[in-house]
Write a protein that holds these residues in place. Structure first.
Motif, PDB file in Angstrom:
ATOM      1  N   LEU A 205      16.337  15.039 -13.792  1.00  0.00           N
ATOM      2  CA  LEU A 205      17.463  15.035 -13.075  1.00  0.00           C
ATOM      3  C   LEU A 205      18.350  13.712 -12.925  1.00  0.00           C
ATOM      4  CD1 LEU A 205      15.876  17.157 -10.093  1.00  0.00           C
ATOM      5  CD2 LEU A 205      17.619  17.956 -11.862  1.00  0.00           C
TER       6      LEU A 205
ATOM      7  N   HIS B 161      24.742  19.534 -15.379  1.00  0.00           N
ATOM      8  CA  HIS B 161      24.121  20.266 -14.439  1.00  0.00           C
ATOM      9  C   HIS B 161      23.130  21.086 -14.935  1.00  0.00           C
ATOM     10  CE1 HIS B 161      27.396  20.139 -11.189  1.00  0.00           C
ATOM     11  NE2 HIS B 161      27.850  19.260 -11.798  1.00  0.00           N
ATOM     12  N   LEU B 162      21.968  20.964 -14.501  1.00  0.00           N
ATOM     13  CA  LEU B 162      20.698  21.674 -14.895  1.00  0.00           C
ATOM     14  C   LEU B 162      20.948  22.975 -13.978  1.00  0.00           C
ATOM     15  CD1 LEU B 162      18.182  21.675 -16.319  1.00  0.00           C
ATOM     16  CD2 LEU B 162      17.017  20.793 -14.323  1.00  0.00           C
TER      17      LEU B 162
ATOM     18  N   ALA C 183      15.433  18.226  -4.974  1.00  0.00           N
ATOM     19  CA  ALA C 183      15.759  17.099  -5.985  1.00  0.00           C
ATOM     20  C   ALA C 183      16.955  17.088  -6.609  1.00  0.00           C
ATOM     21  CB  ALA C 183      14.577  16.852  -6.727  1.00  0.00           C
ATOM     22  N   ALA C 184      17.243  18.366  -6.671  1.00  0.00           N
ATOM     23  CA  ALA C 184      18.583  18.589  -7.918  1.00  0.00           C
ATOM     24  C   ALA C 184      19.810  18.948  -6.987  1.00  0.00           C
ATOM     25  CB  ALA C 184      18.284  19.814  -8.796  1.00  0.00           C
ATOM     26  N   ARG C 185      19.657  18.682  -5.679  1.00  0.00           N
ATOM     27  CA  ARG C 185      21.374  19.059  -4.880  1.00  0.00           C
ATOM     28  C   ARG C 185      22.390  18.646  -5.690  1.00  0.00           C
ATOM     29  NH1 ARG C 185      19.320  18.715   1.046  1.00  0.00           N
ATOM     30  NH2 ARG C 185      18.236  20.527   0.142  1.00  0.00           N
ATOM     31  N   GLY C 186      23.215  19.399  -5.830  1.00  0.00           N
ATOM     32  CA  GLY C 186      24.391  19.228  -6.351  1.00  0.00           C
ATOM     33  C   GLY C 186      24.276  19.174  -7.887  1.00  0.00           C
ATOM     34  N   LEU C 187      23.284  19.248  -8.367  1.00  0.00           N
ATOM     35  CA  LEU C 187      23.114  19.426  -9.919  1.00  0.00           C
ATOM     36  C   LEU C 187      22.619  20.666 -10.523  1.00  0.00           C
ATOM     37  CD1 LEU C 187      21.079  16.132 -11.451  1.00  0.00           C
ATOM     38  CD2 LEU C 187      23.212  16.980 -11.715  1.00  0.00           C
ATOM     39  N   GLY C 188      22.696  21.484  -9.533  1.00  0.00           N
ATOM     40  CA  GLY C 188      22.440  22.791 -10.010  1.00  0.00           C
ATOM     41  C   GLY C 188      20.893  23.202 -10.083  1.00  0.00           C
ATOM     42  N   GLY C 189      20.172  22.528  -9.931  1.00  0.00           N
ATOM     43  CA  GLY C 189      18.540  22.713 -10.187  1.00  0.00           C
ATOM     44  C   GLY C 189      18.218  23.711  -9.685  1.00  0.00           C
TER      45      GLY C 189
END
Lengths: 330, 330
Positions: free
Chosen positions: A101, A110-111, B15-21
């Motif tokens: 991340l 974006h994952l 952990a991935a907030r805003g990253l799409g996780g």
């Protein structure tokens, strides 16, 4: 049973005619024109692509980096990633994801999705999708023409030297400098070259900015060097229907690289030409194009007529065999 | 160390907030609106998802089918696939690819790219991309409303019964009918039910036509049942902020299923509710919607207010625990 990758890929290209299966031999593939995306997939397996005990945040970073390098060679801006993690119960998923991340954040990826499964062997597969870095422009391997200048985006062979050091017991603990093999009390330039080689192997730096610059050029043929300079040059030339002449003396090398390879009892030239996992861009552009100095590229030869690949050394001109890493060879 | 999938996914979402996780917990993810694509990734590992000796064309077909089922639930038309094959030297790549390409052809999927690596454990990862089956419309889990009718696209539990038969020595050789376990000299309805269960496990039939029909409805909440009816119903209800009441007597079952489960010493209801790997669509639509008979769906309950999941049996109403397959549980 597939014993070599080229043979399997040739079979597959025939079997998949009209279905796109030929893309399995390329690093990136274009989805249909209306989608305007390129895609790539890469795999990292413990004991194959990295040694057990490698900090998982480094494994994650490397997994993304090798995919990013493919997109750099396509002139793409990375956008979305999908991940498959197959691993045993002892695998520290959170540590792996933290590394992934953080790296995603640093490059704006974006994952978006993924899949988790139990397996005895940690196997990490990332699919990465990208858009054109320059609207309406893609880079590929097919645009090289006789007379073009051949350039390399950085040194080659260091990664393979780093891998050899890791096999001898070197390591790169999280948050620290690379540690040399216990039996190798190196100093000065040699120690610095060894640490640099370990970094180059474990932390490749995909050349996205260079890819974007190349996508803005009128004509450029590009590939990322992942399976060795000789083999990836042969692929670029085959795709463009041209030959190439490589100047051995022009190949860039870091200070101490020759000394380091001598300590490793390896030929520096063999590592440079066939070591692989370098993840620098190899590209051909018209000879009048001047490559900005900030990309730190080096002109290493020329594109020629015909299909011959030649290496110019202090001893004359010799043929350059298209050998390198075969993912299926034993 | 991650010991359960929900805990890891919850951590990852933070952990991935805003990253799409957070998409790692969903079966499909939408790429950004301008791309207009959904993506999904699934993994098949020998000894985890299929037994050693399973014909590789069946493994390939199943790998694609589980991905197609995810796209069916998203109302997507499958378009492009990328594949990662990690396998030992003994793996018959061509047999695997023949099966995969034949299945790709039958559903109009282009296998556009991939990656090959050596590994001790055959690990097959497919990323599938799709476009909306109905322009501008996507299906998801969030659209269920109290009062909706709850429908199931086919039987559940048969796949788990088939898996149990395979564990007892059943097999399905290429080009032949499924073979029952040697110690099970079954006949008539029971033998037919056993063969059908093996087929359901090894050759799931993704409900793409049903997904397309659902995408054309004004409102529909959809999920594919992969981890068990109870768990996937709980996911659909949680995403929609609703509860559900399931009628046990309404759950569809093939002739001989009850007898077969009794021979397997398994509860038919437990297999139906938690068996998993059914790959049929579960969906909620307004009660006045009539589902065309050719999709062979069955109404199995209703969406309710609140968050409770209930099961109506001959003995009354009981709570339905959200249990099913945890991909990380040991």
């Amino acid at each position: 049973v597939a014993r070599s990758e080229p043979a399997l890929l040739a079979w597959l290209a025939r079997a998949a005619r009209g279905l796109g299966g030929e893309g399995l031999g390329d690093d990136t593939v274009h989805l249909a024109a209306q989608a305007g995306l390129v895609a790539t997939v890469d795999t990292q397996i413990e004991n194959v692509h990295y040694r057990p005990g490698t900090p998982l945040e480094r494994v994650a970073r490397r997994l993304l980096a090798v995919n990013l390098s493919d997109l750099a060679a396509a002139g793409a801006r990375p956008r979305w990633a999908l991940l498959s993690v197959s691993a045993p119960a002892s695998f520290d998923h959170r540590r792996f994801f933290r590394g992934l991340l953080a790296t995603c954040r640093s490059v704006g990826v974006h994952l978006v999705g993924g899949d988790l499964a139990r397996s005895t062997v940690p196997t990490l597969v990332l699919t990465l999708l990208g858009e054109p870095a320059v609207a309406g422009r893609w880079l590929g391997r097919r645009a090289a023409r006789p007379g073009d200048a051949l350039w390399l985006g950085g040194t080659v062979g260091e990664s393979a030297a780093g891998q050899a050091l890791l096999a001898l017991g070197a390591s790169w603990p999280a948050g620290r400098a690379p540690q040399l093999p216990p039996s190798w009390p190196l100093r000065g330039t040699l120690a610095r070259a060894a640490r640099q080689a370990i970094r180059r192997h474990l932390d490749p730096q995909p050349q996205l900015a260079l890819g974007t610059w190349l996508a803005g050029q009128e004509r450029a043929a590009t590939i990322d060097v992942s399976d060795g300079l000789a083999l990836d040059l042969a692929r670029l030339c085959a795709a463009s229907g041209v030959g190439a002449r490589l100047e051995a003396a022009a190949l860039p090398a870091s200070p101490g690289f020759a000394e380091l390879t001598s300590r490793l009892e390896r030929s520096p030239r063999a590592l440079q030409l066939t070591g692989g996992e370098d993840y620098v861009l190899l590209f051909a552009v018209p000879p009048e194009v001047s490559v900005p100095a900030d990309h730190d590229c080096r002109r290493i030869g020329s594109i020629t007529k015909g299909k011959r690949l030649e290496l110019v050394t202090e001893e004359g001109i010799e043929g350059l065999p298209a050998v390198g890493w075969d993912h299926l060879a034993r």
